[in-house]
Design a protein around this motif. Structure first.
Motif, PDB file in Angstrom:
ATOM      1  N   VAL A  49       0.857  -1.191   0.000  1.00 47.34           N
ATOM      2  CA  VAL A  49       0.000   0.000   0.000  1.00 47.34           C
ATOM      3  C   VAL A  49       0.891   1.237   0.000  1.00 47.34           C
ATOM      4  CG1 VAL A  49      -1.939  -1.130   1.164  1.00 47.34           C
ATOM      5  CG2 VAL A  49      -0.139  -0.031   2.534  1.00 47.34           C
ATOM      6  N   SER A  50       0.276   2.400  -0.180  1.00 40.78           N
ATOM      7  CA  SER A  50       1.035   3.647  -0.255  1.00 40.78           C
ATOM      8  C   SER A  50       0.611   4.590   0.863  1.00 40.78           C
ATOM      9  CB  SER A  50       0.829   4.332  -1.610  1.00 40.78           C
ATOM     10  OG  SER A  50       1.589   5.514  -1.684  1.00 40.78           O
ATOM     11  N   LEU A  51       1.577   5.250   1.450  1.00 43.30           N
ATOM     12  CA  LEU A  51       1.383   6.135   2.598  1.00 43.30           C
ATOM     13  C   LEU A  51       0.409   7.273   2.315  1.00 43.30           C
ATOM     14  CD1 LEU A  51       2.273   7.178   5.430  1.00 43.30           C
ATOM     15  CD2 LEU A  51       4.270   8.182   4.314  1.00 43.30           C
ATOM     16  N   ASP A  52       0.328   7.718   1.060  1.00 48.45           N
ATOM     17  CA  ASP A  52      -0.540   8.856   0.757  1.00 48.45           C
ATOM     18  C   ASP A  52      -1.953   8.446   0.364  1.00 48.45           C
ATOM     19  OD1 ASP A  52       0.662   7.813  -1.510  1.00 48.45           O
ATOM     20  OD2 ASP A  52       0.976   9.736  -2.493  1.00 48.45           O
ATOM     21  N   ASN A  53      -2.305   7.183   0.567  1.00 41.08           N
ATOM     22  CA  ASN A  53      -3.685   6.733   0.443  1.00 41.08           C
ATOM     23  C   ASN A  53      -4.331   6.666   1.820  1.00 41.08           C
ATOM     24  OD1 ASN A  53      -3.513   6.462  -2.335  1.00 41.08           O
ATOM     25  ND2 ASN A  53      -2.901   4.315  -2.234  1.00 41.08           N
ATOM     26  N   ASP A  54      -5.650   6.555   1.859  1.00 42.46           N
ATOM     27  CA  ASP A  54      -6.359   6.355   3.116  1.00 42.46           C
ATOM     28  C   ASP A  54      -6.177   4.898   3.535  1.00 42.46           C
ATOM     29  OD1 ASP A  54      -8.044   6.148   5.266  1.00 42.46           O
ATOM     30  OD2 ASP A  54      -9.870   6.718   4.201  1.00 42.46           O
ATOM     31  N   LEU A  55      -5.411   4.690   4.602  1.00 37.81           N
ATOM     32  CA  LEU A  55      -5.084   3.328   5.057  1.00 37.81           C
ATOM     33  C   LEU A  55      -5.795   2.977   6.363  1.00 37.81           C
ATOM     34  CD1 LEU A  55      -1.240   3.328   4.267  1.00 37.81           C
ATOM     35  CD2 LEU A  55      -3.141   2.581   2.811  1.00 37.81           C
ATOM     36  N   THR A  56      -6.881   3.672   6.657  1.00 36.03           N
ATOM     37  CA  THR A  56      -7.666   3.379   7.847  1.00 36.03           C
ATOM     38  C   THR A  56      -8.068   1.908   7.850  1.00 36.03           C
ATOM     39  OG1 THR A  56      -8.528   5.641   7.801  1.00 36.03           O
ATOM     40  CG2 THR A  56      -9.687   4.053   9.194  1.00 36.03           C
ATOM     41  N   ASN A  57      -7.890   1.247   8.989  1.00 39.07           N
ATOM     42  CA  ASN A  57      -8.175  -0.180   9.181  1.00 39.07           C
ATOM     43  C   ASN A  57      -7.197  -1.099   8.449  1.00 39.07           C
ATOM     44  OD1 ASN A  57     -10.472   0.390  10.796  1.00 39.07           O
ATOM     45  ND2 ASN A  57     -11.726   0.634   8.961  1.00 39.07           N
ATOM     46  N   ILE A  58      -6.161  -0.510   7.838  1.00 41.68           N
ATOM     47  CA  ILE A  58      -5.108  -1.299   7.193  1.00 41.68           C
ATOM     48  C   ILE A  58      -3.796  -1.125   7.949  1.00 41.68           C
ATOM     49  CG2 ILE A  58      -3.789  -1.654   5.062  1.00 41.68           C
ATOM     50  CD1 ILE A  58      -6.222  -0.521   3.544  1.00 41.68           C
ATOM     51  N   THR A  59      -3.463   0.126   8.267  1.00 42.93           N
ATOM     52  CA  THR A  59      -2.257   0.449   9.038  1.00 42.93           C
ATOM     53  C   THR A  59      -2.634   1.418  10.161  1.00 42.93           C
ATOM     54  OG1 THR A  59      -1.691   2.374   7.690  1.00 42.93           O
ATOM     55  CG2 THR A  59      -0.829   0.225   6.955  1.00 42.93           C
ATOM     56  N   MET A  60      -1.665   1.722  11.004  1.00 38.81           N
ATOM     57  CA  MET A  60      -1.875   2.691  12.077  1.00 38.81           C
ATOM     58  C   MET A  60      -1.596   4.125  11.624  1.00 38.81           C
ATOM     59  SD  MET A  60      -0.024   0.629  15.198  1.00 38.81           S
ATOM     60  CE  MET A  60      -0.862  -0.690  16.097  1.00 38.81           C
ATOM     61  N   SER A  61      -1.072   4.277  10.418  1.00 35.30           N
ATOM     62  CA  SER A  61      -0.607   5.590   9.957  1.00 35.30           C
ATOM     63  C   SER A  61      -0.944   5.785   8.493  1.00 35.30           C
ATOM     64  CB  SER A  61       0.918   5.715  10.109  1.00 35.30           C
ATOM     65  OG  SER A  61       1.389   5.150  11.312  1.00 35.30           O
ATOM     66  N   ASP A  62      -1.182   7.018   8.116  1.00 36.65           N
ATOM     67  CA  ASP A  62      -1.124   7.447   6.726  1.00 36.65           C
ATOM     68  C   ASP A  62      -0.963   8.963   6.728  1.00 36.65           C
ATOM     69  OD1 ASP A  62      -3.787   8.692   6.678  1.00 36.65           O
ATOM     70  OD2 ASP A  62      -4.604   6.679   6.531  1.00 36.65           O
ATOM     71  N   LEU A  63      -0.722   9.526   5.561  1.00 38.41           N
ATOM     72  CA  LEU A  63      -0.330  10.928   5.485  1.00 38.41           C
ATOM     73  C   LEU A  63      -1.389  11.854   6.067  1.00 38.41           C
ATOM     74  CD1 LEU A  63       2.004  12.669   4.591  1.00 38.41           C
ATOM     75  CD2 LEU A  63       1.022  12.745   2.284  1.00 38.41           C
ATOM     76  N   ASN A  64      -2.646  11.630   5.744  1.00 40.36           N
ATOM     77  CA  ASN A  64      -3.705  12.508   6.245  1.00 40.36           C
ATOM     78  C   ASN A  64      -3.940  12.320   7.740  1.00 40.36           C
ATOM     79  OD1 ASN A  64      -4.187  13.778   3.796  1.00 40.36           O
ATOM     80  ND2 ASN A  64      -5.697  12.265   3.154  1.00 40.36           N
ATOM     81  N   ARG A  65      -3.783  11.105   8.238  1.00 41.99           N
ATOM     82  CA  ARG A  65      -3.985  10.886   9.676  1.00 41.99           C
ATOM     83  C   ARG A  65      -2.860  11.499  10.515  1.00 41.99           C
ATOM     84  NH1 ARG A  65      -5.153   4.777  10.733  1.00 41.99           N
ATOM     85  NH2 ARG A  65      -4.183   4.498   8.689  1.00 41.99           N
TER      86      ARG A  65
END
Length: 392
Positions: A49-65
Motif C-alpha cells: 500500500v502507499s502512505l498517501d492513500n487512506d489506510l484506515t483499518n489497514i495500518t496505524m498511519s497514513d499521510l492525512n492521519r
C-alpha cells in the motif's frame, strides 16, 4: 425552579467538559509534536500500500492521519532484519518510497535535513520528515555508506536492531544469546562510528543496544544521545527496556528517552497473553507464515481479525504514563518524549489505536498535573533540543 437550576448546572458542567476537551486538543495541535519512531515504510512494503492513500483499518498511519493527529515531525524508520541481503541497498529503496510520497504531495510532507528546515516546514503546516535507520548492519561496515544515508536525510542510527553486527552487540544477543557472540559492546570501529556520528551531527540511538554497547556509547559520545523507542525495565523487565542506571546516564548525558507504545514493553503480563493467543490460533498463524508473511506481521493480522479478543488484554493508557512519570521522577521532565513504534507493533495501549490519538496523551498528562510548558517538552521540545545540540 429546581429543574431550572439542575438544567443550568448540567449546562455549565457540559461547557466545562467542552472547554477541557478543547484545551488538551489545542495544546496538542499547537505544540511541535515529534514522534521518533514509526514503521509505516516497512508496513507499506509488506502490505503493498502507499502512505498517501487512506489506510484506515489497514495500518496505524497514513499521510492525512498524521495531520489529523497533530504530528508535526515524524522520524520514519528504515528497517530490515539481519538476514536481509545488501541491507544498504534495501535501506535506500525504503527511503526512495518516502521520497516518492513527498514528491507527489509537496504541500503535505517535506523531507528535511536540519533544525531550521524543520521549523520552516512546521510553520508552513507541512509534515517534516526525517529518517531513522534502525540497525547498524545497514551501513555494511562502511563510514561512506553512513555518510550517504545521512545525506539522504537519516538523522539517527540505531546502532543495532535485535541482531548484533560486527561492531556493536544488541540487547537480545547480550541477554539471550550470549554464547553466540564473539565480542561484547563496541569494537574500535564501533567507537569510530559513534565519533563520526558526533561529527556529522547525527543522533546516536541506543534503543535495541546491549548494556555493554550502551555504556561504551556513553563513554565515547560527546553529544546527547537518544533512545528512540524504549521503556522502563523496572516496570516491565524485558531485555529491550532501560534500567535505572541507564536512564540516569541518559539524563546526565543530556539525552532523551522516547517512550515506546508497544504493549509488551509496557505491561509485564502481555507477552504471556500473546503466547497463549499464538497457541490458540496456531494453525492460522502457521498458515500465514507458510504463505510468506513475516511472523510479526502475521500476528498483527490475527490481532486485527480477533480484535475483540485482543482488546480485552491491551494495557491501559495510564500504564504508558506510569513509565513516563517514572523517568520524570528519576531524571526530570527534560529527558522524555514519544517514540510510538506505530506500524511496527501489533498492540498499543487502550485508546492509542493510531496516529490520530496523541491528544489523549496530552489529556492524561494534564490529569496528572503536568503544565503546558512541560507537556510541550514531552510532545517534542526535548527531542528538538537534542537535535539542535547534535547539529552544533
Amino acid at each position: 425552579m429546581i429543574h431550572t437550576k439542575i438544567g443550568l448546572l448540567f449546562f455549565v458542567f457540559c461547557i466545562g467538559l467542552s472547554v477541557h476537551a478543547q484545551r488538551y486538543e489545542r495544546i496538542t495541535q499547537n505544540a511541535i509534536l515529534v514522534d521518533t519512531h514509526n514503521d509505516i515504510l516497512s508496513a507499506c512494503i509488506e502490505k503493498k500500500v502507499s502512505l498517501d492513500n487512506d489506510l484506515t483499518n489497514i495500518t496505524m498511519s497514513d499521510l492525512n492521519r498524521f495531520k489529523k493527529g497533530g504530528v508535526d515531525v515524524q522520524f520514519f524508520s528504515v528497517w530490515c532484519d539481519g538476514d536481509q541481503r545488501n541491507p544498504f541497498d534495501f535501506a535506500n529503496r525504503e527511503m526512495d518510497t518516502l521520497y516518492a510520497v513527498a514528491k507527489r504531495n509537496p504541500n503535505k510532507i517535506v523531507i528535511v535535513k536540519n533544525y531550521q528546515q524543520l521549523l520552516q516546514t512546521v510553520k508552513a503546516h507541512q509534515l517534516a520528515a526525517m529518517f531513522g535507520v534502525e540497525g547498524g548492519h545497514m551501513i555494511e561496515n562502511d563510514l561512506k555508506k553512513l555518510d550517504s544515508l545521512y545525506n539522504r536525510g537519516a538523522r539517527y542510527l540505531t546502532l543495532t536492531w535485535n541482531n548484533s553486527n560486527s561492531w556493536a552487540t544488541s540487547a537480545m544477543d547480550e541477554t539471550l544469546n550470549a554464547k553466540t557472540i564473539t565480542h561484547k559492546g563496541l569494537t574500535d570501529f564501533g567507537k569510530q562510528v559513534v565519533r563520526h556520528m558526533n561529527a556529522l551531527g547525527m543522533l546516536i540511538d541506543v534503543s535495541h543496544t546491549g548494556e555493554q554497547t550502551f555504556w561504551d556509547v556513553i563513554h565515547t559520545t560527546t553529544k546527547p544521545i537518544i533512545a528512540s523507542h524504549s521503556d522502563v525495565y523496572n516496570i516491565c523487565p524485558v531485555f529491550r527496556n532501560l534500567k535505572d542506571e541507564q536512564i540516569k546516564a541518559i539524563g546526565k548525558n543530556g539525552g532523551v528517552i522516547q517512550l515506546n507504545f508497544y504493549s509488551g514493553f509496557l505491561d509485564s503480563t502481555f507477552m504471556q497473553k500473546q503466547q497463549q493467543f499464538s497457541v490458540s490460533h496456531k494453525m492460522e498463524l502457521d498458515s500465514l507464515i507458510h504463505k510468506g508473511m513475516q511472523r510479526d506481521y502475521a500476528l498483527t493480522w490475527l490481532f486485527q481479525k480477533y480484535a475483540t479478543e485482543v482488546n480485552g488484554w491491551r494495557p491501559s493508557l495510564s500504564l504508558l504514563l506510569d513509565h513516563l512519570d517514572y523517568i520524570v521522577r528519576l531524571i526530570g521532565v527534560d529527558h522524555v518524549g514519544l517514540g510510538s513504534d506505530f506500524d511496527g507493533i501489533n498492540s498499543a495501549p487502550q485508546q492509542l489505536d493510531d496516529v490520530t490519538s496523541y491528544a489523549l496523551i496530552t489529556k492524561g498528562l494534564m490529569q496528572r498535573g503536568y503544565n503546558k510548558k512541560d507537556i510541550e517538552k514531552i510532545l517534542g521540545g526535548n527531542l528538538l533540543r537534542v537535535l539542535k545540540q547534535n547539529e552544533n
